[in-house]
Design an enzyme around this catalytic site. Sequence first.
Site, PDB file in Angstrom:
ATOM      1  N   CYS A  34       0.812  -1.218   0.000  1.00 55.16           N
ATOM      2  CA  CYS A  34       0.000   0.000   0.000  1.00 55.16           C
ATOM      3  C   CYS A  34       0.842   1.263   0.000  1.00 55.16           C
ATOM      4  O   CYS A  34       0.452   2.275  -0.596  1.00 55.16           O
ATOM      5  CB  CYS A  34      -0.971   0.007   1.182  1.00 55.16           C
ATOM      6  SG  CYS A  34      -0.197  -0.213   2.805  1.00 55.16           S
ATOM      7  N   HIS A  90      -1.885   0.551   7.218  1.00 55.99           N
ATOM      8  CA  HIS A  90      -2.487   0.837   5.927  1.00 55.99           C
ATOM      9  C   HIS A  90      -2.084   2.252   5.522  1.00 55.99           C
ATOM     10  O   HIS A  90      -1.700   3.069   6.380  1.00 55.99           O
ATOM     11  CB  HIS A  90      -4.008   0.722   6.003  1.00 55.99           C
ATOM     12  CG  HIS A  90      -4.677   0.752   4.659  1.00 55.99           C
ATOM     13  ND1 HIS A  90      -4.244   0.012   3.589  1.00 55.99           N
ATOM     14  CD2 HIS A  90      -5.752   1.484   4.196  1.00 55.99           C
ATOM     15  CE1 HIS A  90      -5.009   0.247   2.544  1.00 55.99           C
ATOM     16  NE2 HIS A  90      -5.915   1.138   2.873  1.00 55.99           N
ATOM     17  N   ASP A 108      -8.247   5.697  -1.560  1.00 64.65           N
ATOM     18  CA  ASP A 108      -7.837   4.416  -0.984  1.00 64.65           C
ATOM     19  C   ASP A 108      -8.027   3.340  -2.044  1.00 64.65           C
ATOM     20  O   ASP A 108      -9.154   2.936  -2.356  1.00 64.65           O
ATOM     21  CB  ASP A 108      -8.661   4.095   0.268  1.00 64.65           C
ATOM     22  CG  ASP A 108      -8.211   2.808   0.945  1.00 64.65           C
ATOM     23  OD1 ASP A 108      -7.333   2.103   0.407  1.00 64.65           O
ATOM     24  OD2 ASP A 108      -8.748   2.498   2.033  1.00 64.65           O
TER      25      ASP A 108
END
Length: 231
Positions: A34, A90, A108
């Site tokens: 990520c 994250h 996202d």
Amino acid sequence: MEQRSVATSEVLIASTVSSRSIDVSDFIHTPCYCEENVYQLCKTLSSIGVADADGSDLFVVFISNDNKKVPLWHQKASKQADGFIIWDYHVVCIQKNVEGKSSRRVWDLDSDLPFPSSLSQYISEAIQPSLQIHPEFRRFFRVVHAPLFLRFFASDRRHMKDSLGEWIAHPPTYEPIFCEDGTVHNLDVYVKFGEGDVRDIGRDLVDKIFSEKYGVVLSESQLEEFFSLIP
């Protein structure tokens, strides 16, 4: 060759999105990476004119805690109907003052919420602060100004190899990201934070976001207020 392929991908993306609305599939995405996905996202948003050319309206946000147990909802990797999952950390991107308005939106790549979502929607539905959670799962947020992140972030992906040197998850096809001073890996600095790193919100803290290469750390309750204070 790998770096040229990334540049080519960005050109193709720019060509594609100029004629239609942006879709999550337009962006480079490698599962379990990520931080690199958001790095590439910031570069692409800037190159196609959705963000400022220098990325100055973008902020990279690491979500983590001391225990590396971060509950989030509406995550595509989840096997539950509500998208619930617990990450070790994250990373998302928050964009401020969209189209000249005092609004913020969240990008996202791993969420099934609208892409992008408003900051208020993302907090309400993905973070769900109204739910009572055990203290070990409290979320904290390291906010880094994107121009600084793009200059100083580095990852040789060592965190994604097991004790035998095998990949835990297949890496991106492009070369690892190294920063301008020659650093090859500093991801640990970005993801290591918790309650003890949180400071009171004030003018000084807001100003620091534009000079501190590792950004500032916020609590869950501070996140939306902090972005409302960024000019």
